[in-house]
Every structure is written in C-alpha cells, then in structure tokens.
Design a protein around this motif. Structure first.
Motif: not given
Length: 541
Positions: A309-312, A466-471, A474-476, A491-492
C-alpha cells in the motif's frame, strides 16, 4: 457560566410517525458554555439539534425545550422565525448544499441582516464585509461577490459561520463543522469558533461523531446512542474515566496499524505500478480568448510494489487525487511522463487499448452514495464490471460471482434486489468495495474511502481492506488527508503540496521523523485535532 441556564432541554422525544428517533433527552447549556453532542450516525444527535429550531419536517415532539425562559416547542412558526438566525443560529455540515448556488456569498449574508435587523442595503453590505473579515477570509470585499462554487471548502465554511454570526446569536449550533475538511483547515475552524465564542460570549452546541476532536473544544460532552443521551460529563472527566461501555468503544475507535509488514518484500522486484516524471496540466480559460496552463502535478515519481500500500497525503488542492487518477489514465488532465502497470506502458497506449487492462485496476471513491447509481439494485451495481469485462459468463455464473464478492465484504445475498438508499454509509462503502472486488483486480485506488464515515465504521472498513489485501495480495493506492488512516494502512507514503511530492519514504520514518516543514505542520494539525497518530498506536494482533 454562572446563573440560570440559557438552554434547558427536558425529556425531549422526537418521532416521525410510529418511529421514535429520540427519547427522554435532557441537557442544559449555560450562557457562554460549549457543549458537544457526540455519537455515531443514527444516534439522534443531529435530529436533537434541529429540534431546537423546529427544523425536523413532520416531526412530533414531546417534552420541553426552554430557551431564555421560553418553551420553544410551544411557539408558533411565525414566532420561531424570530428565533432562527436571531437568537439561535446554525452552521450545517456541508456548506456547499446549505448555501444557495444562485446568489453570491455577500448577498446571502446581507439578506439575514436585512430580514432580522432591518439594515439598509448599504449598511448590510458593509456589515457583511466586516463579518467575512472577522472570520479570517482574505480580501473580504472581493470574496463577498463570489458564488459558493468559487470558494474552497474552508472558505465556504467560514462564510457559513459569518452568516450564522450576523445577528450575534446567544446560541450557535455547529453540526459536524469540520468533518469533510483537511486537518489543517479543521484546526483553523476550531480556533476560529473558539475565538468568536469568547469575543461574543456565545454558547455553542457542537455536533460531532469524533470524540477526540471535541476534546480540544468543548467544556462538556454528551454521548448519544440509539436516540438516548447515555452519558454527560465535563470533557476532562469523560476522557479520563468514561462511565459507559459505548463511550469507551468510541474512544478506542481510532485506526490501528494493521498492514502485513512483509507485503511488497517478495522475491519479484518488479513493481506493479511505476511512474516517472509525471506531470498533469489543465488549460484554464481566462477571459474569452486567453488560456492559462495550471500545473496540478509536477514531476512526480511513483513506485508501488505488488501486494503493498502506497499512501498519498496532502491538503485539498495538493494534487493527490489528480495524481491517483492520472496513474490509472482516468484523469481529464494532459498527462506527461512514463506510466507502467503490470508490464504495460499506459502512457503510450490509447484509451481503447487500455480498456482490457481496467479489469486489473479498480477505484473506490470517497462518497459511496454519489458513486452508486440510485436507480440500480445491488446486483446490477456489483455486476456491472462483470458484464463489461467478462461477457462470457452466463446469468447464473455472474450472480454467483456477485454473491461471492458481497460475502467477502461481509454482506449477504438477500440484499441483491435492494437499492443504495436502503443502506448505511458503511454498508454502501462495502458495496462499492464489492463492485471493485468482483473483478479480482491487482490494484485498487482508494480515494478517501473512509473520510465520511464514523470512527467505528471507519475502523470496520479499514479492517476489511487489510483482510482483503492479505487474502488476495492486492496493491492499494490509498489517498487520504487523515494521517492516522495512512499510518494504519500504508507501507510507504508520499506527501504532496501544490502538486509536488515534498517528502516520501516508509510510513514510520515519515510520520515519526518528518523532515519537510509542510509534513511537520500536517502532523501538528493532526495531533491538535485529536486524530491520534502518535507512536503509541498498537499493532493489530
């Protein structure tokens, strides 16, 4: 704040037909006191506040609302018109819908002065400019001639405050006055209300679902749940030792760190999304013939690993949403630079050539009520992408995929025939996520997906993401002005200001040890507004 109470609400009940939305609500406000009513959506706080001005259409009231010695519920509509705006004024949650788009800001404020105080046109115009200056609007004489759409969100809210203060009311009702604003603007609005309240010795009733925010503002806090006022206490006492379990739950509902720290560190070093020297420009017309180029994003580099996940982050107008949409080739701006997605060069492809790739990149927008068609059922909404991108599926197969997507976001198949208006905000956002999830994308662009939700519902949606990303791995791309949410999910992080990336790095590095003065200012504003982004955030177990 000594002496008799300015407002005394006694055993107030509010019903619409057979439905009771508030029961046995009792509270007082002293002259010059600041009281906050907090609670989740549907708790009854706004309908209680609107009852003070009898603005609930077709409502049946019980009990008493005594203001300055008079029972407001016994007054005629004609008498209430003298109270509204004059003795009790209100700031609404969304100024863009509360202000008339056909009249200038100045005309709308002057109208209040002419109606309630009988001022002449000239006197009302002069007082309007004075009020706008008092609320901190730059160039108040020029802004008075502007229409609502020509002002920023913070300026519109300041104009609403100026209108509410026009007749020097004894009580100001502020209904979620900062919910949709950036943290720095939130701080400005709260400080403005504090200053004006002191100067005018005005009582304030603030409505909010954010307990942490009102901690810095209110003298006392009342907590509402299911139409009842379940707890009232001085702010310091309530935050130090909340009596009710519901209050403790609200206080605990700040975002928690919940990402998979190993995401993005897999053996495959090739990023899912990569952009270099991205520049987005808009042509703005100045006059009939002359055009001016506005640079919304300037020389931005973006790298998003698979499964990460990249936060903007940044304030409104910083370019974060424009950047996100440009990365997916969805922006109307003129875009220059190199964009690669899953090995494909998007910048050199036509719209038609990109269309088959859109199955792998989906968007979840800020306001699910606006992004979901009110004329389509849940089945039609969630199945829209499947019908477009997977036409080979028959009706039964498509329905099975829709049901699977709904169950993954915690919704059951019995809602297929219902429409968006029948759901809460959190449920609508789950439907929007299911629509994107049905196509099993590799990338989700999340544009302020929780900013309009209560803190407890926000936490539920973040947990789900968060659950869907782990399963699914996916990238967010997660766009937000809320640094607490970014700390919980990313993460970044990229920090944007005026179209430029001013700081980037790992979330812990940027949020714990910010280097750029703008990032430091955002962090300071978040701490003031009570968004809880300190280092003590617990890790999700």
């Amino acid at each position: 704040m000594s002496g008799p109470n300015l407002l005394d609400v006694r055993n107030l009940s509010i019903a619409f037909g057979a439905a009771k939305v508030a029961q046995d609500v009792s509270f007082t406000i002293a002259p010059g006191e600041k009281l906050a009513l907090v609670g989740e959506s549907g708790s009854g706080k706004t309908v209680t506040a609107l009852s003070l001005l009898q603005l609930n259409h077709d409502a049946v009231y019980g009990g008493e609302i005594r203001f300055d010695g008079k029972n407001l519920l016994s007054l005629s509509e004609r008498a209430m018109r003298g109270v509204r705006g004059n003795d009790i004024a209100m700031i609404f949650q969304e100024p863009m819908t509360a202000l008339n788009p056909l009249f200038s800001i100045g005309n709308q404020i002057a109208e209040v002065l002419r109606l309630h105080q009988g001022l002449s046109n000239r006197a009302a115009a002069l007082r309007t400019v004075e009020l706008l200056a008092q609320t901190g609007i730059d160039e108040p004489a020029r802004r008075a001639a502007a229409f609502p759409h020509q002002l920023s969100g913070g300026q519109r809210q300041r104009a609403m405050i100026a209108m509410a203060l026009a007749c020097r009311p004894k009580l100001l009702i502020a209904d979620e006055p900062t919910t949709a604003l950036d943290v720095t603007i939130q701080v400005q609005i709260l400080e403005l209300l504090n200053r004006l309240q002191r100067e005018e010795n005005m009582a304030v009733l603030i409505i909010s679902h954010d307990l942490n925010l009102v901690r810095h503002f209110a003298d006392r806090v009342g907590v509402m749940a299911n139409g009842r006022l379940i707890e009232t206490a001085p702010s310091a006492a309530l935050f130090a030792n909340p009596r009710e379990e519901y209050t403790r739950k609200l206080l605990a509902s700040r975002p928690r760190r919940m990402v998979d720290e190993a995401a993005g560190k897999a053996a495959d070093p090739t990023p899912l999304l990569n952009a270099q020297a991205l520049r987005c420009t808009f042509a703005i017309r100045r006059g009939w013939l002359r055009k001016q180029t506005f640079v919304a994003v300037d020389a931005a580099d973006v790298t998003l690993p698979r499964g990460a996940t990249l936060g903007i982050v940044g304030e409104s107008g910083s370019g974060k949403s424009t950047l996100g949409m440009a990365l997916l080739r969805l922006s109307p701006a003129t875009v220059q630079g190199r964009i690669s997605f899953d090995g494909h060069r998007l910048d050199s492809m036509s719209s038609a050539a990109i269309r088959p790739l859109r199955i792998g990149m989906q968007v979840v927008f800020q306001d699910p009520f606006a992004s979901l068609s009110p004329r389509r059922t849940v089945e039609q909404i969630v199945g829209e992408g499947l019908a477009l991108h997977q036409p080979q599926l028959n009706l039964a197969e498509r329905r099975a995929a829709i049901v699977e997507a709904l169950r993954e976001v915690g919704l059951e198949a019995d809602i297929l025939v219902r429409y968006p208006h029948a759901f809460s905000g959190g449920q609508r956002q789950r439907i929007a996520i299911a629509r994107a999830l049905a196509l099993k994308p590799a990338l989700l662009l999340l544009d302020e997906p929780t900013s309009s939700l209560d803190v407890s519902v926000q936490q539920q949606v973040l947990n789900l993401l968060a659950q869907l990303q782990r399963k699914h791995g996916m990238s967010y791309l997660f766009i937000s002005h809320d640094l607490a949410v970014i700390r919980a999910m990313a993460h970044q992080v990229l920090v944007m200001k005026d179209g430029k990336v001013v700081e980037r790095g790992a979330v812990e590095t940027v949020l714990d040890r910010p280097q750029h003065p703008y990032t430091q200012r955002l962090l300071a504003a978040s701490m003031y507004a009570g968004n809880g982004i300190g280092k003590d955030l617990p890790t999700d177990s």
